[in-house]
Design a protein around this motif. Structure first.
Motif, PDB file in Angstrom:
ATOM      1  N   TYR A 283       0.778  -1.234   0.000  1.00 23.45           N
ATOM      2  CA  TYR A 283       0.000   0.000   0.000  1.00 23.45           C
ATOM      3  C   TYR A 283       0.807   1.281   0.000  1.00 23.45           C
ATOM      4  O   TYR A 283       0.685   2.113   0.890  1.00 23.45           O
TER       5      TYR A 283
ATOM      6  N   PHE B  57      -5.633  -0.870  -5.333  1.00 27.97           N
ATOM      7  CA  PHE B  57      -6.627  -1.561  -4.513  1.00 27.97           C
ATOM      8  C   PHE B  57      -8.013  -0.936  -4.684  1.00 27.97           C
ATOM      9  O   PHE B  57      -9.021  -1.642  -4.768  1.00 27.97           O
TER      10      PHE B  57
ATOM     11  N   ILE C  37      -9.380  -2.387  -7.712  1.00 26.72           N
ATOM     12  CA  ILE C  37      -9.836  -3.758  -7.451  1.00 26.72           C
ATOM     13  C   ILE C  37     -11.252  -3.745  -6.882  1.00 26.72           C
ATOM     14  O   ILE C  37     -12.105  -4.546  -7.278  1.00 26.72           O
TER      15      ILE C  37
ATOM     16  N   TYR D  40     -14.532  -8.806  -8.043  1.00 30.34           N
ATOM     17  CA  TYR D  40     -14.194  -8.602  -6.626  1.00 30.34           C
ATOM     18  C   TYR D  40     -15.480  -8.259  -5.852  1.00 30.34           C
ATOM     19  O   TYR D  40     -15.844  -7.099  -5.683  1.00 30.34           O
TER      20      TYR D  40
ATOM     21  N   GLY E 165     -13.837  -4.493   5.471  1.00 29.83           N
ATOM     22  CA  GLY E 165     -13.199  -5.004   4.262  1.00 29.83           C
ATOM     23  C   GLY E 165     -12.539  -6.354   4.406  1.00 29.83           C
ATOM     24  O   GLY E 165     -11.825  -6.797   3.519  1.00 29.83           O
ATOM     25  N   SER E 166     -12.757  -7.024   5.539  1.00 31.29           N
ATOM     26  CA  SER E 166     -12.083  -8.301   5.810  1.00 31.29           C
ATOM     27  C   SER E 166     -10.567  -8.145   5.832  1.00 31.29           C
ATOM     28  O   SER E 166      -9.833  -9.088   5.542  1.00 31.29           O
ATOM     29  N   THR E 167     -10.117  -6.962   6.202  1.00 32.33           N
ATOM     30  CA  THR E 167      -8.681  -6.758   6.396  1.00 32.33           C
ATOM     31  C   THR E 167      -8.156  -7.708   7.465  1.00 32.33           C
ATOM     32  O   THR E 167      -6.992  -8.130   7.433  1.00 32.33           O
TER      33      THR E 167
ATOM     34  N   ASN F  71      -6.133 -10.750   6.552  1.00 34.36           N
ATOM     35  CA  ASN F  71      -4.700 -10.717   6.252  1.00 34.36           C
ATOM     36  C   ASN F  71      -3.846 -11.259   7.389  1.00 34.36           C
ATOM     37  O   ASN F  71      -2.675 -11.555   7.212  1.00 34.36           O
TER      38      ASN F  71
ATOM     39  N   TYR G 258      -9.649 -12.900  -7.149  1.00 38.05           N
ATOM     40  CA  TYR G 258      -8.214 -12.607  -7.050  1.00 38.05           C
ATOM     41  C   TYR G 258      -7.466 -12.894  -8.349  1.00 38.05           C
ATOM     42  O   TYR G 258      -6.248 -12.876  -8.393  1.00 38.05           O
TER      43      TYR G 258
ATOM     44  N   THR H 163      -5.447  -7.119 -10.295  1.00 35.33           N
ATOM     45  CA  THR H 163      -4.909  -7.768  -9.099  1.00 35.33           C
ATOM     46  C   THR H 163      -3.456  -8.183  -9.324  1.00 35.33           C
ATOM     47  O   THR H 163      -2.620  -8.108  -8.422  1.00 35.33           O
TER      48      THR H 163
ATOM     49  N   PHE I  89      -1.431  -5.126  -8.884  1.00 41.47           N
ATOM     50  CA  PHE I  89      -1.396  -4.846  -7.447  1.00 41.47           C
ATOM     51  C   PHE I  89      -0.363  -5.745  -6.772  1.00 41.47           C
ATOM     52  O   PHE I  89       0.477  -5.289  -5.989  1.00 41.47           O
TER      53      PHE I  89
ATOM     54  N   MET J  81      -1.796 -15.325  -2.246  1.00 38.79           N
ATOM     55  CA  MET J  81      -1.217 -14.701  -3.434  1.00 38.79           C
ATOM     56  C   MET J  81       0.288 -14.875  -3.382  1.00 38.79           C
ATOM     57  O   MET J  81       0.908 -14.746  -2.323  1.00 38.79           O
TER      58      MET J  81
ATOM     59  N   GLU K 294       0.566 -12.535   0.079  1.00 39.58           N
ATOM     60  CA  GLU K 294      -0.636 -12.231   0.863  1.00 39.58           C
ATOM     61  C   GLU K 294      -1.421 -13.481   1.220  1.00 39.58           C
ATOM     62  O   GLU K 294      -1.484 -14.428   0.438  1.00 39.58           O
TER      63      GLU K 294
ATOM     64  N   SER L  28      -5.424 -14.149   2.502  1.00 37.33           N
ATOM     65  CA  SER L  28      -6.712 -13.511   2.726  1.00 37.33           C
ATOM     66  C   SER L  28      -7.658 -14.597   3.232  1.00 37.33           C
ATOM     67  O   SER L  28      -8.224 -15.355   2.452  1.00 37.33           O
TER      68      SER L  28
HETATM   69  C1  AVJ Z   1      -7.878  -5.452   1.625  1.00 37.20           C
HETATM   70  C2  AVJ Z   1      -6.888  -7.388   2.481  1.00 37.20           C
HETATM   71  C3  AVJ Z   1      -9.230  -7.254   2.290  1.00 37.20           C
HETATM   72  O1  AVJ Z   1      -7.692  -9.700   0.938  1.00 37.20           O
HETATM   73  O2  AVJ Z   1      -9.298  -9.249  -0.405  1.00 37.20           O
HETATM   74  C4  AVJ Z   1      -7.543  -7.659  -2.838  1.00 37.20           C
HETATM   75  C5  AVJ Z   1      -6.668  -7.218  -0.455  1.00 37.20           C
HETATM   76  N1  AVJ Z   1      -5.702  -8.578  -2.296  1.00 37.20           N
HETATM   77  N2  AVJ Z   1      -7.111  -8.370  -3.888  1.00 37.20           N
HETATM   78  C6  AVJ Z   1      -8.335  -8.906   0.254  1.00 37.20           C
HETATM   79  C7  AVJ Z   1      -6.650  -7.804  -1.823  1.00 37.20           C
HETATM   80  C8  AVJ Z   1      -5.990  -8.911  -3.552  1.00 37.20           C
HETATM   81  C9  AVJ Z   1      -7.956  -7.437   0.266  1.00 37.20           C
HETATM   82  N3  AVJ Z   1      -7.964  -6.896   1.650  1.00 37.20           N
END
Ligand code: AVJ
Length: 342
Positions: free
Chosen positions: A54, A62, A65, A71, A177-179, A182, A222, A229, A232, A268, A298, A300
């Protein structure tokens, strides 16, 4: 507090309105990325923590996305927020509305619209993010829309700097956002535990969770057809190039995203499409990758009702309310600290 710096942002020349920004990240980011890259790229399965996606460009990507047809999380969460905003914001008078990992202002606007102008005038919005540019953009937009609102931007890593944020209760803490996906399971539990330890009975925590659904739907989200993506994902190499004077060529890597069912998460990776040697000058590191080898960029996680309930329990949080879309693709869960019955 020695790392703290303050600055103000002026939007417009003739009518300067300013938002206060507190930066707790100065110096920390540079130290973190050097240490994280050394550790992650030195591991047998190479990895880079996903927070390094980020920078300004990554934050833009993002955002893009979030508008992709594949998405689903953003629009699904928005549709739930639209339904529940009045119920959530109407129940009690908040002072600070805190957003951890401030994303697009659209979500928070839903809550602020439902609050109404008179109540907004007594509220303060605190976006917390490691991306200063993302905070400034959100703050500017909100200041324009809600002149009565106070905004305090906090540039910080909320996973470990929560205690430095000068919050005034009653709080509505949003982690959307389901952060949370992560984080590894134990990380998310200790993070939620630290939130519950730091809030009062009247405070509320609203967390967004992306739920397990068909593999096709999750994997498509994704692996979008426009390749946003992929851009990203590869952007993390640009970040390493800029921050650590590295020599990655993003075209040496392919985007890889798949559902790992055993771990219930989308992973990812960046997969080397040839043998690679790269120097990371700033940390005096030389990196070798064989063709086909990956850098894990990543996780998720995808949740179930049971996995969320277990986490909340272990974190000392009680679930006040549960909100979903008709397909149960996404859940918003309202929580409060659990107090022992006496
Ligand atoms: C922001 C972490 C919720 O995991 O879906 C989107 C980031 N990575 N596409 C996710 C993300 C690839 C997103 N988050």
């Amino acid at each position: 507090m020695d790392m703290r710096s303050e600055e103000t942002l002026n939007s417009g020349e003739s009518e300067p309105r300013s938002v206060k920004i507190l930066n707790y990240l100065d110096g920390k980011y540079e130290n973190d990325i050097a240490r994280d890259a050394r550790e992650g790229l030195g591991a047998s399965q190479k990895y880079v923590p996903c927070k390094y996606f980020y920078d300004a460009r990554g934050s833009k990507l993002f955002e893009d996305i979030c508008h992709l047809p594949e998405y689903y999380p953003t629009r699904t969460e928005l549709s739930i927020l639209r339904e529940i905003a009045h119920e959530i914001m109407g129940t009690f008078a908040h002072k600070d509305l805190v957003e951890l990992g401030s994303g697009a202002s659209l979500k928070i606007r839903m809550l602020l619209d439902a609050t109404g102008e008179p109540n907004r005038a007594g509220m303060r919005y605190i976006p917390v993010d490691i991306s200063e540019s993302a905070i400034i953009e959100t703050a500017e937009d909100l200041l324009e829309r809600y002149p009565e609102l106070q905004v305090l931007g906090v540039v910080a890593d909320f996973t470990c700097q929560l205690h430095v944020i000068p919050m005034v209760g009653p709080l509505m803490l949003c982690f959307l956002g389901s952060t949370i996906g992560n984080m590894e399971e134990d990380e998310s539990i200790s993070f939620l535990r630290s939130v519950s330890d730091n809030i009062k009975p009247d405070d509320r925590l609203l967390v967004g969770f992306d739920m397990v659904k068909s593999r096709e739907t999750m994997e498509a989200a994704y692996n979008d057809s426009r390749g946003v993506t992929s851009e990203f994902n590869k952007n993390v190499l640009n970040v390493l190039n800029n921050e650590l004077k590295a020599g990655f060529d993003p075209s040496d890597f392919d985007h890889l995203a798949f559902f790992n069912e055993a771990e219930s998460r989308i992973e990812m990776h960046l997969r080397a499409n040839r043998d690679i040697r790269v120097k990371l000058e700033a940390i005096d590191m030389e990196l070798k990758l064989e063709k086909g080898e990956t850098i894990h960029t990543e996780n998720s996680r995808k949740f179930t009702q049971k996995s969320i309930e277990d986490m909340a329990n272990q974190a000392g949080l009680s679930i006040q309310n549960w909100y979903s879309d008709p397909d149960d693709w996404f859940s918003l869960v309202l929580m409060s600290p659990q107090y022992p019955e006496s």
